[in-house]
Design an enzyme around this catalytic site. Structure first.
Site, PDB file in Angstrom:
ATOM      1  N   GLU A  50       7.026   3.105   8.594  1.00  0.00           N
ATOM      2  CA  GLU A  50       5.667   2.231   8.675  1.00  0.00           C
ATOM      3  C   GLU A  50       5.265   2.171  10.197  1.00  0.00           C
ATOM      4  O   GLU A  50       6.008   1.869  10.923  1.00  0.00           O
ATOM      5  CB  GLU A  50       6.143   0.966   7.971  1.00  0.00           C
ATOM      6  CG  GLU A  50       6.937   0.954   6.765  1.00  0.00           C
ATOM      7  CD  GLU A  50       7.487  -0.361   6.271  1.00  0.00           C
ATOM      8  OE1 GLU A  50       6.871  -1.498   6.639  1.00  0.00           O
ATOM      9  OE2 GLU A  50       8.423  -0.318   5.612  1.00  0.00           O
TER      10      GLU A  50
ATOM     11  N   HIS B  78       2.344   1.006   5.270  1.00  0.00           N
ATOM     12  CA  HIS B  78       3.880   0.593   4.809  1.00  0.00           C
ATOM     13  C   HIS B  78       3.964   2.026   3.934  1.00  0.00           C
ATOM     14  O   HIS B  78       4.319   1.807   2.924  1.00  0.00           O
ATOM     15  CB  HIS B  78       3.780  -0.633   3.899  1.00  0.00           C
ATOM     16  CG  HIS B  78       5.277  -1.048   3.634  1.00  0.00           C
ATOM     17  ND1 HIS B  78       6.151  -0.039   2.814  1.00  0.00           N
ATOM     18  CD2 HIS B  78       5.986  -2.069   3.719  1.00  0.00           C
ATOM     19  CE1 HIS B  78       7.074  -0.771   2.422  1.00  0.00           C
ATOM     20  NE2 HIS B  78       7.139  -1.928   3.087  1.00  0.00           N
TER      21      HIS B  78
HETATM   22  C1  BG6 Z   1       9.624  -3.620   4.449  1.00  0.00           C
HETATM   23  C2  BG6 Z   1      10.662  -4.553   4.849  1.00  0.00           C
HETATM   24  O1  BG6 Z   1       8.472  -3.309   5.290  1.00  0.00           O
HETATM   25  O2  BG6 Z   1       9.122  -3.736   3.104  1.00  0.00           O
HETATM   26  C3  BG6 Z   1      11.533  -5.027   4.015  1.00  0.00           C
HETATM   27  O3  BG6 Z   1      11.112  -4.329   6.231  1.00  0.00           O
HETATM   28  C4  BG6 Z   1      10.836  -5.259   2.713  1.00  0.00           C
HETATM   29  O4  BG6 Z   1      12.315  -6.001   4.198  1.00  0.00           O
HETATM   30  C5  BG6 Z   1       9.965  -3.893   2.076  1.00  0.00           C
HETATM   31  O5  BG6 Z   1      11.929  -5.483   1.535  1.00  0.00           O
HETATM   32  C6  BG6 Z   1       9.447  -3.975   0.815  1.00  0.00           C
HETATM   33  O6  BG6 Z   1       8.443  -5.267   0.776  1.00  0.00           O
HETATM   34  P1  BG6 Z   1       7.739  -5.276  -0.515  1.00  0.00           P
HETATM   35  O7  BG6 Z   1       7.281  -6.857  -0.684  1.00  0.00           O
HETATM   36  O8  BG6 Z   1       6.933  -4.237  -0.699  1.00  0.00           O
HETATM   37  O9  BG6 Z   1       8.894  -5.139  -1.883  1.00  0.00           O
END
Ligand code: BG6
Length: 301
Positions: free
Chosen positions: A272, A169
């Site tokens: 990602e 991510h």
């Molecule tokens: C992304 C999702 O991968 O991660 C989003 O598609 C999400 O919906 C984002 O808001 C961040 O997630 P987190 O849990 O790290 O705040």
């Protein structure tokens, strides 16, 4: 392993040492002839990567907090063994638990070409097994050189197949969203998660002018982040991944998160490399699955 034991067994002069940062979190700090990289042992979370002579390629929030069991805002969090909300239990953390638990160092090496190699493994506990009742190991291989290569390797060590969702991510640093176009996903179908979920097809490059939260499916394409402000293109090449998620929270959501900084959302975009939705992976008993990315930078032509 204590900090001094980590340094005794795994530090490499002119390549790698382990430190404890302000909040008591242990990080591996790589600095070699090509680039610098920091990896937190919590989550095997790459928090920085900066090639020589370049602005950082990976964005870390100016308000990033290092709190045990909480994901760090920015860097390259590992979403594993599910992506997004858990399929059947809404009490379990979104994006799985890999990014919030300790990992161990298995191996470090200076490679003949001057790069630095590290291998981490998630430490299983009763708590992780309760969330993921499958026999498995997951490792992250990091190669820090002219490029940054990350390989997420999942092994099914049990007797039955399991279904896996995952993502690297990664938050990429950009000069400003208004200066940036993401290419490589033209003509690709995506699930749009902003507003009422809808399926759409990408027309042209991606320009971010409001919240973007999209899961592009059935794509193994290399993506490019073209940044006129920094006069560079970030290349994101991948294998073992058939989904690509593009995310920018924009003003309101970033403010709600509290750890983005006032204008942070303008200086980042997540691209990602994932396996999500129809691209979940079935790992057969005894088999290994690997998702690999390689990030590199070149000047805009
Ligand atoms: C992304 C999702 O991968 O991660 C989003 O598609 C999400 O919906 C984002 O808001 C961040 O997630 P987190 O849990 O790290 O705040």
């Amino acid at each position: 392993m204590s900090l001094s034991e980590l340094n005794l067994h795994f530090a490499i002069s002119n390549h790698l040492k382990f430190s404890e940062i302000a909040d008591g979190m242990t990080v591996a700090e790589v600095a070699n002839q090509f680039s610098r990289c920091t990896i937190a042992l919590q989550g095997a979370h790459v928090t920085t990567w900066q090639p020589q002579g370049q602005a950082p390629v990976i964005w870390l929030s100016p308000l990033a907090r290092y709190i045990p069991s909480k994901s760090i805002r920015g860097g390259a969090p590992i979403c594993w063994p599910w992506f997004g909300p858990h399929a059947s239990d809404s009490k379990l953390s979104g994006h799985g638990y890999a990014r919030t638990v300790p990992w161990r160092v298995l191996e470090t090496r200076a490679l003949p070409d001057g790069s630095t190699f590290l291998r981490f493994e998630l430490i299983e506990t009763v708590a992780t097994q309760a969330q993921w009742p499958n026999s498995s190991t997951v490792q992250l291989e990091v190669t820090v050189g002219q490029t940054l290569r990350l390989a997420l390797v999942t092994k099914n060590t049990g007797q039955r197949d399991f279904v896996l969702g995952e993502a690297l991510h990664t938050y990429f640093q950009i000069s400003d969203v208004a200066q940036t176009t993401i290419r490589g996903l033209e003509g690709t179908e995506y699930l749009d998660k902003v507003g009422d979920p809808a399926r759409r097809t990408q027309q042209g490059g991606i320009v971010i002018e409001s919240e973007v939260d999209r899961v592009y499916v059935n794509t193994a394409a290399t993506c490019l982040i073209e940044d006129k402000g920094l006069n560079r293109t970030i290349h994101i090449a991948k294998s073992g991944s058939h989904s690509t998620v593009v995310w920018n929270p924009w003003t309101e959501k970033a403010n709600k998160m509290g750890d983005f900084g006032e204008h942070g959302y303008r200086n980042m975009v997540c691209v990602e490399s994932a396996n999500a939705f129809e691209n979940l992976v079935t790992v057969a008993a005894g088999e290994t699955h690997q998702l690999t990315v390689e990030y590199s930078v070149e000047s805009l032509a």
